[in-house]
Design a protein around this motif. Structure first.
Motif, PDB file in Angstrom:
ATOM      1  N   SER A   3       0.918  -1.077  -0.039  1.00 40.19           N
ATOM      2  CA  SER A   3      -0.046  -0.143   0.129  1.00 40.19           C
ATOM      3  C   SER A   3       0.977   1.249   0.067  1.00 40.19           C
ATOM      4  O   SER A   3       0.335   2.220  -0.501  1.00 40.19           O
ATOM      5  CB  SER A   3      -0.882   0.067   1.344  1.00 40.19           C
ATOM      6  OG  SER A   3      -0.095  -0.180   2.351  1.00 40.19           O
ATOM      7  N   SER A   7       0.551   4.024  -2.810  1.00 46.76           N
ATOM      8  CA  SER A   7       0.227   5.371  -2.270  1.00 46.76           C
ATOM      9  C   SER A   7       1.204   6.450  -3.034  1.00 46.76           C
ATOM     10  O   SER A   7       0.944   7.532  -3.414  1.00 46.76           O
ATOM     11  CB  SER A   7       0.222   5.578  -0.754  1.00 46.76           C
ATOM     12  OG  SER A   7      -1.111   5.004  -0.229  1.00 46.76           O
ATOM     13  N   GLU A  71     -10.716   4.881   0.391  1.00 44.88           N
ATOM     14  CA  GLU A  71      -9.406   4.005   0.774  1.00 44.88           C
ATOM     15  C   GLU A  71     -10.386   2.631   0.564  1.00 44.88           C
ATOM     16  O   GLU A  71      -9.679   1.877   0.000  1.00 44.88           O
ATOM     17  CB  GLU A  71      -8.975   4.323   1.959  1.00 44.88           C
ATOM     18  CG  GLU A  71      -8.010   5.537   2.322  1.00 44.88           C
ATOM     19  CD  GLU A  71      -6.747   4.996   1.581  1.00 44.88           C
ATOM     20  OE1 GLU A  71      -6.301   4.120   1.091  1.00 44.88           O
ATOM     21  OE2 GLU A  71      -5.553   5.912   2.109  1.00 44.88           O
ATOM     22  N   ARG A  72     -11.282   2.454   1.332  1.00 38.48           N
ATOM     23  CA  ARG A  72     -11.935   1.082   1.296  1.00 38.48           C
ATOM     24  C   ARG A  72     -12.554   0.693  -0.010  1.00 38.48           C
ATOM     25  O   ARG A  72     -12.655  -0.496  -0.379  1.00 38.48           O
ATOM     26  CB  ARG A  72     -12.934   1.107   2.387  1.00 38.48           C
ATOM     27  CG  ARG A  72     -12.314   0.997   3.793  1.00 38.48           C
ATOM     28  CD  ARG A  72     -12.991   1.002   4.847  1.00 38.48           C
ATOM     29  NE  ARG A  72     -12.532   1.102   6.283  1.00 38.48           N
ATOM     30  CZ  ARG A  72     -13.324   1.104   7.278  1.00 38.48           C
ATOM     31  NH1 ARG A  72     -14.495   0.975   7.369  1.00 38.48           N
ATOM     32  NH2 ARG A  72     -12.494   1.025   8.304  1.00 38.48           N
ATOM     33  N   SER A  74     -11.182   1.545  -2.651  1.00 38.61           N
ATOM     34  CA  SER A  74     -10.227   1.382  -3.921  1.00 38.61           C
ATOM     35  C   SER A  74      -9.070   0.500  -3.543  1.00 38.61           C
ATOM     36  O   SER A  74      -8.031   0.712  -3.494  1.00 38.61           O
ATOM     37  CB  SER A  74      -9.569   2.795  -4.278  1.00 38.61           C
ATOM     38  OG  SER A  74      -9.146   3.418  -3.215  1.00 38.61           O
ATOM     39  N   ARG A  75      -9.609  -0.864  -3.080  1.00 43.29           N
ATOM     40  CA  ARG A  75      -8.520  -1.703  -2.480  1.00 43.29           C
ATOM     41  C   ARG A  75      -7.264  -2.369  -3.608  1.00 43.29           C
ATOM     42  O   ARG A  75      -6.368  -2.687  -3.100  1.00 43.29           O
ATOM     43  CB  ARG A  75      -9.241  -2.879  -1.649  1.00 43.29           C
ATOM     44  CG  ARG A  75      -9.908  -2.403  -0.427  1.00 43.29           C
ATOM     45  CD  ARG A  75     -10.557  -3.658   0.144  1.00 43.29           C
ATOM     46  NE  ARG A  75     -11.241  -3.344   1.371  1.00 43.29           N
ATOM     47  CZ  ARG A  75     -10.734  -3.212   2.583  1.00 43.29           C
ATOM     48  NH1 ARG A  75      -9.581  -3.235   2.645  1.00 43.29           N
ATOM     49  NH2 ARG A  75     -11.419  -2.778   3.587  1.00 43.29           N
ATOM     50  N   HIS A  80      -6.485   2.046  -6.528  1.00 44.62           N
ATOM     51  CA  HIS A  80      -5.993   2.609  -5.453  1.00 44.62           C
ATOM     52  C   HIS A  80      -5.085   3.852  -6.023  1.00 44.62           C
ATOM     53  O   HIS A  80      -5.132   4.949  -5.536  1.00 44.62           O
ATOM     54  CB  HIS A  80      -5.479   1.928  -4.211  1.00 44.62           C
ATOM     55  CG  HIS A  80      -5.056   2.730  -2.843  1.00 44.62           C
ATOM     56  ND1 HIS A  80      -3.681   3.174  -2.771  1.00 44.62           N
ATOM     57  CD2 HIS A  80      -5.748   3.094  -1.963  1.00 44.62           C
ATOM     58  CE1 HIS A  80      -3.707   3.471  -1.681  1.00 44.62           C
ATOM     59  NE2 HIS A  80      -4.904   3.591  -1.152  1.00 44.62           N
ATOM     60  N   THR A  84      -5.814   7.993  -5.551  1.00 44.18           N
ATOM     61  CA  THR A  84      -4.775   8.506  -5.066  1.00 44.18           C
ATOM     62  C   THR A  84      -4.278   9.725  -5.705  1.00 44.18           C
ATOM     63  O   THR A  84      -4.255  10.984  -5.319  1.00 44.18           O
ATOM     64  CB  THR A  84      -3.600   7.803  -4.409  1.00 44.18           C
ATOM     65  OG1 THR A  84      -3.960   6.694  -3.594  1.00 44.18           O
ATOM     66  CG2 THR A  84      -2.531   8.587  -3.719  1.00 44.18           C
ATOM     67  N   GLY A 163      -2.114   8.715   3.724  1.00 47.38           N
ATOM     68  CA  GLY A 163      -3.004   8.111   2.190  1.00 47.38           C
ATOM     69  C   GLY A 163      -3.949   9.077   2.062  1.00 47.38           C
ATOM     70  O   GLY A 163      -3.707  10.499   2.412  1.00 47.38           O
ATOM     71  N   ILE A 164      -5.086   8.810   1.397  1.00 45.03           N
ATOM     72  CA  ILE A 164      -6.150   9.581   1.081  1.00 45.03           C
ATOM     73  C   ILE A 164      -6.781  10.219   2.124  1.00 45.03           C
ATOM     74  O   ILE A 164      -6.873  11.424   1.948  1.00 45.03           O
ATOM     75  CB  ILE A 164      -7.179   8.759   0.418  1.00 45.03           C
ATOM     76  CG1 ILE A 164      -6.735   8.194  -1.139  1.00 45.03           C
ATOM     77  CG2 ILE A 164      -8.437   9.519  -0.229  1.00 45.03           C
ATOM     78  CD1 ILE A 164      -7.331   7.153  -1.977  1.00 45.03           C
TER      79      ILE A 164
END
Length: 301
Positions: A3, A7, A71-72, A74-75, A80, A84, A163-164
């Motif tokens: 991740s 990111s 975030e959830r 776009s796993r 993702h 981002t 992150g986001i």
């Protein structure tokens, strides 16, 4: 694919999108947030710190919840990365900052001080009345320096850390500070929480900005940053302005007027007063610092 790597790649892609496209022309998410914040202020406003805390907590918390949802949703790594990148593009303002600086440079280069005075509010809240070309040049260089952190480096720092959600929450904090974080009769108490939270959110990014300026320009920026960075009344803006002063070989600070209130700020740097030609130099340095930050994010992703 981790991740952190996803990111990081998304952040760098977002920087590239901002460099090519600038701010979205229509339906800008930050402008939409501003409208929501204005509506909330009409319902929540009161001349007290407590109401200001509730106002800021609700809006920044809401931005954080939106970030968690994104975030959830776009796993998958590619999704993702793209989400981002899109959010990064939306919250960055480095290219728009540079464009405003270049507009000021152009009108001052052709001697149109009146047009520059009218446009100054796009960069800062300084009272433009009575400012000549040299005063306006200093105002623009200082604004470009300070906003390099706010518009570019701070979002990247918080995006790398959180992150986001970090991207959205930082931009919410910074936007609220710009809206209500003023020391005037209306916002002295209500805007206290927004102003203090913005100081906290920018503490590390401002120092990262100063370090990146020194990395991009050399030893003099580092020397002036260490010597003069703490002189500014803002705990953060002084680090950026001092580093820019050293890098550009100019002297920043002095007397500023804000809506009838006059501030005398300590001078930073050992050089001459800024001139019109220094605006373009400041814009180039700001862009270089942003790309350096992107390179750091890419290298540690």
């Amino acid at each position: 694919m981790s991740s952190m790597r996803v990111s990081g790649e998304g952040l760098v892609l977002g920087v590239a999108l901002d460099a090519v496209l600038g701010d979205p022309k229509r339906w800008h998410p930050v402008a939409g947030f501003g409208r929501v914040a204005s509506a909330a202020e009409r319902h929540v406003y009161g001349d007290s710190r407590a109401r200001g805390v509730v106002y800021v907590a609700a809006l920044v918390g809401g931005a954080g919840v939106a970030g968690v949802v994104l975030e959830r949703m776009s796993r998958r790594p590619l999704v993702h990365c793209l989400v981002t990148a899109g959010v990064t593009w939306a919250v960055l303002g480095g290219t728009s900052l540079g464009r405003e600086g270049l507009y000021m440079a152009r009108v001052l280069e052709r001697g149109d001080v009146g047009a520059a005075r009218k446009r100054l509010s796009h960069l800062c809240a300084r009272d433009p009345r009575g400012l000549d070309a040299r005063d306006l040049s200093r105002a623009v260089v200082e604004s470009v320096a300070e906003n390099t952190s706010d518009a570019s480096i701070a979002p990247l720092v918080w995006g790398a850390v959180a992150g986001i959600p970090g991207l959205l929450m930082y931009r919410a904090v910074n936007t609220l500070d710009a809206m209500v974080g003023y020391r005037n009769p209306r916002y002295e108490r209500f805007g206290w929480a927004a102003a203090r939270l913005d100081d906290v959110a920018n503490w590390v990014p401002a120092r990262v900005t100063g370090g990146l300026v020194a990395l991009c320009s050399g030893r003099e920026a580092w020397r002036v940053l260490r010597r003069d960075g703490a002189k500014h009344p803002s705990p953060n803006a002084g680090r950026c302005e001092a580093a820019f002063a050293g890098a550009l070989g100019v002297r920043l600070g002095g007397v500023n007027a804000y809506g009838g209130r006059v501030e005398r700020r300590p001078e930073m740097g050992d050089g001459r007063a800024p001139e019109v030609r220094d605006i373009r130099r400041a814009v180039r340095l700001s862009a270089a610092v942003t790309f350096a930050a992107a390179a750091v994010v890419w290298s540690v992703r």
